[in-house]
Design a protein around this motif. Structure first.
Motif, short mmCIF file in Angstrom:
data_model
loop_
_atom_site.label_atom_id
_atom_site.label_comp_id
_atom_site.label_asym_id
_atom_site.label_seq_id
_atom_site.Cartn_x
_atom_site.Cartn_y
_atom_site.Cartn_z
N GLY A 295 49.72 47.41 50.60
CA GLY A 295 48.73 47.11 52.05
C GLY A 295 47.90 46.51 50.91
N PRO A 296 47.24 46.48 49.92
CA PRO A 296 45.75 45.92 49.80
C PRO A 296 46.03 44.73 49.01
CG PRO A 296 46.17 48.02 48.38
CD PRO A 296 47.73 47.78 49.61
N TYR B 228 57.36 52.78 43.22
CA TYR B 228 56.03 53.52 43.62
C TYR B 228 54.87 52.63 43.85
CZ TYR B 228 52.59 57.42 44.53
OH TYR B 228 51.62 58.04 44.38
N VAL B 229 54.13 52.12 42.82
CA VAL B 229 52.98 51.11 42.67
C VAL B 229 52.57 50.10 42.91
CG1 VAL B 229 52.15 50.23 40.25
CG2 VAL B 229 52.76 51.82 40.30
N ASN B 230 54.42 48.79 43.01
CA ASN B 230 54.31 48.06 44.37
C ASN B 230 54.01 48.26 45.78
OD1 ASN B 230 54.94 45.21 45.24
ND2 ASN B 230 56.86 46.46 46.70
N GLU B 231 54.84 49.64 46.08
CA GLU B 231 54.33 50.24 47.91
C GLU B 231 53.31 50.23 47.80
OE1 GLU B 231 56.05 50.49 50.94
OE2 GLU B 231 57.26 49.67 49.17
N LEU B 232 52.39 50.65 46.58
CA LEU B 232 51.26 51.62 47.23
C LEU B 232 50.20 50.00 46.84
CD1 LEU B 232 50.33 54.20 44.67
CD2 LEU B 232 49.86 54.67 47.06
N THR B 233 49.99 48.97 46.12
CA THR B 233 49.78 48.41 46.37
C THR B 233 49.77 47.00 47.14
OG1 THR B 233 50.94 46.93 44.72
CG2 THR B 233 49.14 47.95 43.58
#
Length: 245
Positions: free
Chosen positions: A35-36, A28-33
């Protein structure tokens, strides 16, 4: 004994549950980061391109070429080449190349003008010693005789590569009989940096149809078909003339 088996089973269940939750959170964290991080990398690359190239009006990243090499049946990226145009006129080319330094790989973006002279460069990544090898970020661009009117010392002019054309002679440090002063106490880093610059020039010439030293059977991928849009490179295979020795 029965109680022990029950406890062991419960422990395994708990550990399995914790592991599953941890993996899910990491994903989840990997998916969130993702893009940025991609946006930050793109911003860094675009800023570097503006620094190393004459003024351009096109999108060098969208028009970039990736030059691939192959070794032991595996395909890898040799260089990424970014053309810079002002209108329809090609005003320069930036090349992303790598070389092995003292602490690891150096990743350099070198900008050439239309005549093949070094316009500027940017050290994109390195693992060199802070305060020594890390000076490569500014050391070799201390003075540009074509753009600067300020008074400079002999030391500054002797270490700058700006305005030089590696096609006339490969760039080497003065300790090896060359024309560029090495970073103080960082000769290995200096050699690696110049090796990357020389290799970048060969890719620049290859894009113009003159393959001089770029790895054998190179292949190209352009625009969206390559990793160039994210500025990603994997490895650079240097020839004998520019390899880190």
């Amino acid at each position: 004994m029965k109680k022990l088996e029950s406890s062991l089973k419960n422990m395994l269940l708990v550990l399995t549950g914790v592991t599953a939750v941890s993996v899910a959170l990491l994903a989840y964290v990997n998916e969130l980061t993702k893009g940025p991080i991609a946006e930050a990398n793109a911003k860094t690359l675009n800023e570097a391109l503006k620094k190393v190239l004459p003024e351009f009006t096109n999108n060098p990243v969208a028009e970039s070429d990736t030059i691939f090499g192959e070794k032991d049946g595996k395909k890898f990226v040799d260089f990424i080449v970014y053309p810079a145009k002002n209108g329809e006129e090609l005003v320069g080319t930036a090349v992303e190349a790598k070389s092995m330094g003292f602490g690891g790989e150096l990743k350099v973006l070198v900008g050439f003008n239309a005549e093949g002279k070094i316009y500027n460069y940017s050290l994109l990544a390195h693992a060199e010693t802070p305060g020594l090898g890390s000076k490569a970020d500014k050391w070799f661009g201390a003075y540009d005789p074509a753009k600067s009117e300020q008074a400079v010392s002999h030391e500054e002019s002797a270490r700058s590569i700006l305005g030089m054309n590696p096609g006339e002679a490969p760039l080497t440090v003065s300790k090896d009989g060359g024309q560029v002063d090495a970073i103080t106490a960082s000769t290995i880093t200096s050699r690696a940096f110049l090796n990357a610059v020389n290799a970048a020039y060969q890719a620049y010439k290859a894009e113009g149809g003159e393959v001089n030293g770029v790895s054998g059977a190179s292949q190209k991928a352009t625009g969206a078909d390559s990793d160039a849009a994210t500025g990603a490179t994997i490895k650079v295979e240097l020839t004998d003339s520019v390899s880190a020795k």
